[in-house]
Design an enzyme around this catalytic site. Structure first.
Site, mmCIF file in Angstrom:
data_model
loop_
_atom_site.group_PDB
_atom_site.id
_atom_site.type_symbol
_atom_site.label_atom_id
_atom_site.label_comp_id
_atom_site.label_asym_id
_atom_site.label_seq_id
_atom_site.Cartn_x
_atom_site.Cartn_y
_atom_site.Cartn_z
ATOM 1 N N LYS A 293 0.883 -1.174 0.000
ATOM 2 C CA LYS A 293 0.000 0.000 0.000
ATOM 3 C C LYS A 293 0.919 1.221 0.000
ATOM 4 O O LYS A 293 1.420 1.642 1.043
ATOM 5 C CB LYS A 293 -0.900 -0.035 1.246
ATOM 6 N N GLU B 168 9.662 2.007 10.892
ATOM 7 C CA GLU B 168 10.692 3.035 10.695
ATOM 8 C C GLU B 168 9.974 4.370 10.778
ATOM 9 O O GLU B 168 9.137 4.673 9.927
ATOM 10 C CB GLU B 168 11.350 2.900 9.319
ATOM 11 N N CYS C 159 13.532 11.164 6.660
ATOM 12 C CA CYS C 159 13.603 10.847 8.099
ATOM 13 C C CYS C 159 15.025 11.014 8.579
ATOM 14 O O CYS C 159 15.261 11.146 9.772
ATOM 15 C CB CYS C 159 13.017 9.479 8.431
ATOM 16 N N GLU D 99 9.890 16.577 14.973
ATOM 17 C CA GLU D 99 10.201 16.401 13.551
ATOM 18 C C GLU D 99 9.322 17.347 12.723
ATOM 19 O O GLU D 99 8.103 17.329 12.848
ATOM 20 C CB GLU D 99 9.944 14.953 13.128
HETATM 21 C C1 UN1 Z 1 14.348 8.290 4.537
HETATM 22 O O1 UN1 Z 1 14.698 9.409 4.843
HETATM 23 O O2 UN1 Z 1 13.186 7.925 4.737
HETATM 24 O O3 UN1 Z 1 20.251 7.929 3.760
HETATM 25 C C2 UN1 Z 1 15.250 7.319 3.882
HETATM 26 C C3 UN1 Z 1 19.333 8.467 3.162
HETATM 27 C C4 UN1 Z 1 18.604 7.709 2.090
HETATM 28 C C5 UN1 Z 1 17.415 7.024 2.669
HETATM 29 C C6 UN1 Z 1 16.531 7.928 3.466
HETATM 30 N N1 UN1 Z 1 19.487 6.754 1.472
HETATM 31 O O4 UN1 Z 1 18.960 9.604 3.414
#
Ligand code: UN1
Length: 501
Positions: free
Chosen positions: A180, A255, A289, A390
């Protein structure tokens, strides 16, 4: 290219066929850089669609689990080759639906390619252990086993990379998938699924249902025939998913958020640190993230760092990511833009110093997108909301710190623990930071972003629930260990008891 006059209409993918939603509901996916451009019309799935997809995946699992892993891997290898061939087209489609600049969407597709090749390699390496038994004429070994249907709920910021992080290890391990994708970025998942089918994946092994979280994501996470749930997104939604998974003890990988930091010590190469802070803070419009939304700078270089950092932030060109001269695209949607704008107000009210940016961009070409200026706050106190929560946008808080110990205290003093970085030329400090930063990822003399697919990805505290994506860690999540004892002594042998005699 699809235009408003000729929108492309996309369906769900269930049991090897593109199918309409049971309810007939659909939604529009628009370009965040220009909302006049309709990227496509997608299915607004509900629980009936999800149930059909889970049924297909349950049926397909019966035979897919028995396909030898090296054969499953060959399909992935072919998929990686096909992805490579389509890289340009998929990257520009991704910029159109997600907004980040072409260089970054190319990186996103490349990350999917890397992960697919990597997991294809794992097909011949799904090693277990063999070991001597403690008893005579007895053999012991362990092997991985697949689990079943995996429900995957993926975010909009890495529209192809993150679905591939989840799908490729699940598939090579012998599981089947219902994906999804985020409501804002279903097209990239479409491409990925289509490529897997072209590569020879049997019907029903991968299914895609588009739609929103409450109507499509929740029935997937809560489905009784989905023993594995993998989610990337906000901590608030992650908590709901964990609760949905708990009664059935599902494998659940989360995550979630981050409040990542770059520490700049007094001996750092300042220009390099500025490069890192610009890329870490404003790459992907801060919508990672792993984004460096905090920079802690040693007080003796604070003034110098801030003046260089702000000068560079001012020079960033904001606009449509398809234009090669642009450095930073729009926010993903209106709601995200509003969140960013509200945090700017929060920062001002808390007494942080707005050094540059702070406004939505609305004039001329910006009028039809969700653009915001790169924004830097200085003199930020570590406990301010802008330094704790965040934001997921182009807002960076610069925090002055007294010394290394203070920097580590600030770094660890947030509810999240994904990524952290230190710029220093002092090897002792670099190693002390690697030991003391309580995060899943640490960088030295590099920004907080840049994870590679063959190393574990994830974080501590409210960033995750103890699992890791990518690397062998992903295979660990998508398999169960089975330990097997074979006794060929022809008599009853009791472990521990007979062993003690
Ligand atoms: C994310 O921010 O959800 O290291 C993943 C990084 C990328 C992956 C980020 N290769 O920022």
């Amino acid at each position: 290219m699809a235009t408003a006059a000729s929108p492309r209409v996309f369906k769900n993918f269930i049991n090897g066929e593109w199918v309409e939603s049971r309810s007939g509901k659909a939604y529009e996916n628009r370009n965040p850089a220009n909302t006049d451009e309709l990227v496509g019309i997608f299915v607004a799935s509900g629980s009936e669609d999800v149930n059909a997809a889970v049924d297909a995946a349950t049926e397909a699992y019966k035979s897919w689990r028995l396909v030898p892993a090296p054969k499953r891997a060959e399909i992935l290898y072919r998929a990686a080759e096909l992805l490579l061939q389509h890289k340009e087209e998929f990257s520009s489609d991704m910029t159109r639906e997600m907004g980040k600049v072409l260089a970054e969407t190319r990186g996103d597709v490349q990350e999917a390619i890397d992960m697919t090749y990597y997991m294809a390699g794992e097909g011949r390496r799904l090693f277990g252990q063999t070991t001597p038994s403690e008893l005579p004429n007895k053999f012991a070994m362990s092997a991985r086993q697949s689990i079943g249907v995996c429900g995957m709920i993926t975010p909009w910021n890495f529209p192809m990379a993150i679905p591939s992080w989840k799908m490729m290890p699940a598939l090579v391990s012998g599981n089947t998938v219902v994906l999804k994708p985020a409501e804002d970025t279903p097209l990239s998942s479409y491409h990925l699924v289509q490529i897997l089918m072209e590569a020879g994946l049997p019907n029903g092994v991968v299914n895609l249902v588009s739609g929103d979280g409450p109507n499509a994501g929740a029935p997937l996470a809560g489905h009784k025939d989905v023993p594995v749930v993998s989610f990337t997104g906000s901590t608030a939604v992650g908590r709901i998913i964990a609760e949905m998974c708990a009664p059935d003890f599902k494998h659940c990988s989360l995550e979630m958020g981050g409040k990542n930091i770059i520490i700049v010590m007094d001996d750092a190469n300042l220009e390099l640190a500025v490069d890192g802070a610009i890329w870490g803070g404003f790459g992907t419009t801060g919508q990672r993230c792993t984004a460096a939304s905090r920079v802690a700078v040693h007080k003796s270089v604070y003034g110098e760092f801030v003046s260089r950092f702000v000068a560079r932030a001012k020079k960033l060109r904001v606009g449509d990511g398809l234009d090669a001269t642009i450095d930073m695209g729009p926010c993903i949607n209106e709601q995200q833009l509003k969140t960013v704008m509200s945090y700017v107000e929060i920062g001002k009210a808390e007494g942080a110093k707005l050094l540059t940016g702070g406004n939505r961009l609305t004039s001329g070409a910006y009028a039809k997108g969700w653009f915001h200026e790169p924004t830097v706050f200085g003199d930020v106190a570590a406990n301010m909301r802008i330094a704790q929560e965040e934001i997921f946008g182009p807002v960076v808080s610069v925090i002055p710190v007294d010394n290394f110990e203070h920097a580590i205290e600030v770094a660890n003093g947030v509810p999240y623990g994904l990524s952290a970085s230190i710029y220093t030329r002092n090897v002792n400090l670099a190693f002390a930071a690697m030991r003391d930063l309580y995060t899943g990822i640490v960088y030295v003399n590099a920004p907080t972003i840049g994870a590679e697919t063959h190393l574990p990805f994830g974080g501590t505290k409210q960033t995750g629930n103890g699992h890791r994506e990518a690397a062998i860690a992903a295979i660990d999540f998508f398999t169960e260990w089975k330990t097997m004892y074979i006794d060929y002594s022809d008599k009853l042998q009791r472990a521990q008891i007979d062993n003690a005699e």
